[in-house]
Design an enzyme around this catalytic site. Structure first.
Site, PDB file in Angstrom:
ATOM      1  CB  VAL A  53      -0.993   0.003   1.186  1.00 53.56           C
ATOM      2  CG1 VAL A  53      -1.809   1.297   1.210  1.00 53.56           C
ATOM      3  CG2 VAL A  53      -1.917  -1.199   1.120  1.00 53.56           C
ATOM      4  CB  CYS A  54       3.914   2.228   1.912  1.00 53.11           C
ATOM      5  SG  CYS A  54       3.233   2.208   3.580  1.00 53.11           S
ATOM      6  N   GLY A  55       3.945   1.564  -1.163  1.00 53.88           N
ATOM      7  CA  GLY A  55       4.560   1.687  -2.477  1.00 53.88           C
ATOM      8  C   GLY A  55       3.592   2.297  -3.484  1.00 53.88           C
ATOM      9  CG  LEU A  58       5.222   6.701  -0.508  1.00 52.69           C
ATOM     10  CD1 LEU A  58       6.502   6.233   0.143  1.00 52.69           C
ATOM     11  CD2 LEU A  58       4.849   8.085  -0.054  1.00 52.69           C
TER      12      LEU A  58
END
Length: 169
Positions: A53-55, A58
């Site tokens: 999810v972070c990838g 961002l």
């Protein structure tokens, strides 16, 4: 916004001055929030490098970077990962904005913003838009498993630019 029991401090509210910080941007370079004054700043707290999810989140911010810059704003990401992890992650994902390491003492900046998840030892997925004077003008805390997208940031920056233009007239 309200304070969750998992947070160490109340979440920074709209209209408050954003707490200043100095964090590692690379293994040998630091960035202070006070250095960014004079232009709006978007702060994107996220749980961890390398998480799916972070990838995605961002990567979406990176794709919108030209729009963020067009609105005369700067973007920084912050997580509890080390500067070395950030450097590898940013290189692999081809990110073109600073990732700041809230690494030691772990989560200190996230705690000051009220977005540190004590039980998990990571930052919330939280967004703050600051005006040129460092005052919080928009904030959003997303469920940790949900990518909040970029629309809220862009809308907040457009409103900020509109009010700045009206103030100048």
């Amino acid at each position: 916004m309200t304070t969750s029991l998992s947070h160490a401090a109340p979440i920074v509210q709209i209209g408050m001055s954003a707490p200043d910080f100095t964090l590692q941007a690379t293994p040998d370079q630091k960035i202070s929030l006070s250095e960014l004054r004079g232009t709006p700043v978007v702060i994107a707290f996220y749980p961890a490098d390398w998480s799916p999810v972070c990838g995605d989140e961002l990567g979406l911010f990176n794709a919108a970077l030209s729009s963020i810059h067009r609105l005369r704003a700067q973007l920084v990401g912050i997580s509890v990962d080390s500067a070395w992890s950030h450097a590898a992650f940013a290189s692999q994902r081809k990110l073109h904005f600073p990732l700041l390491a809230d690494f030691e003492p772990k989560g200190e900046v996230a705690r000051r913003y009220g977005v540190y998840r004590v039980a998990e030892g990571v930052a919330e997925r939280a967004l703050f838009v600051l005006d040129a004077n460092g005052v919080v003008r928009w904030a959003y805390v997303s469920p940790i498993t949900v990518n909040p997208g970029v629309d809220g940031i862009l809308d907040a920056l457009e409103q900020l630019n509109s009010s700045t233009k009206q103030d100048a007239q």
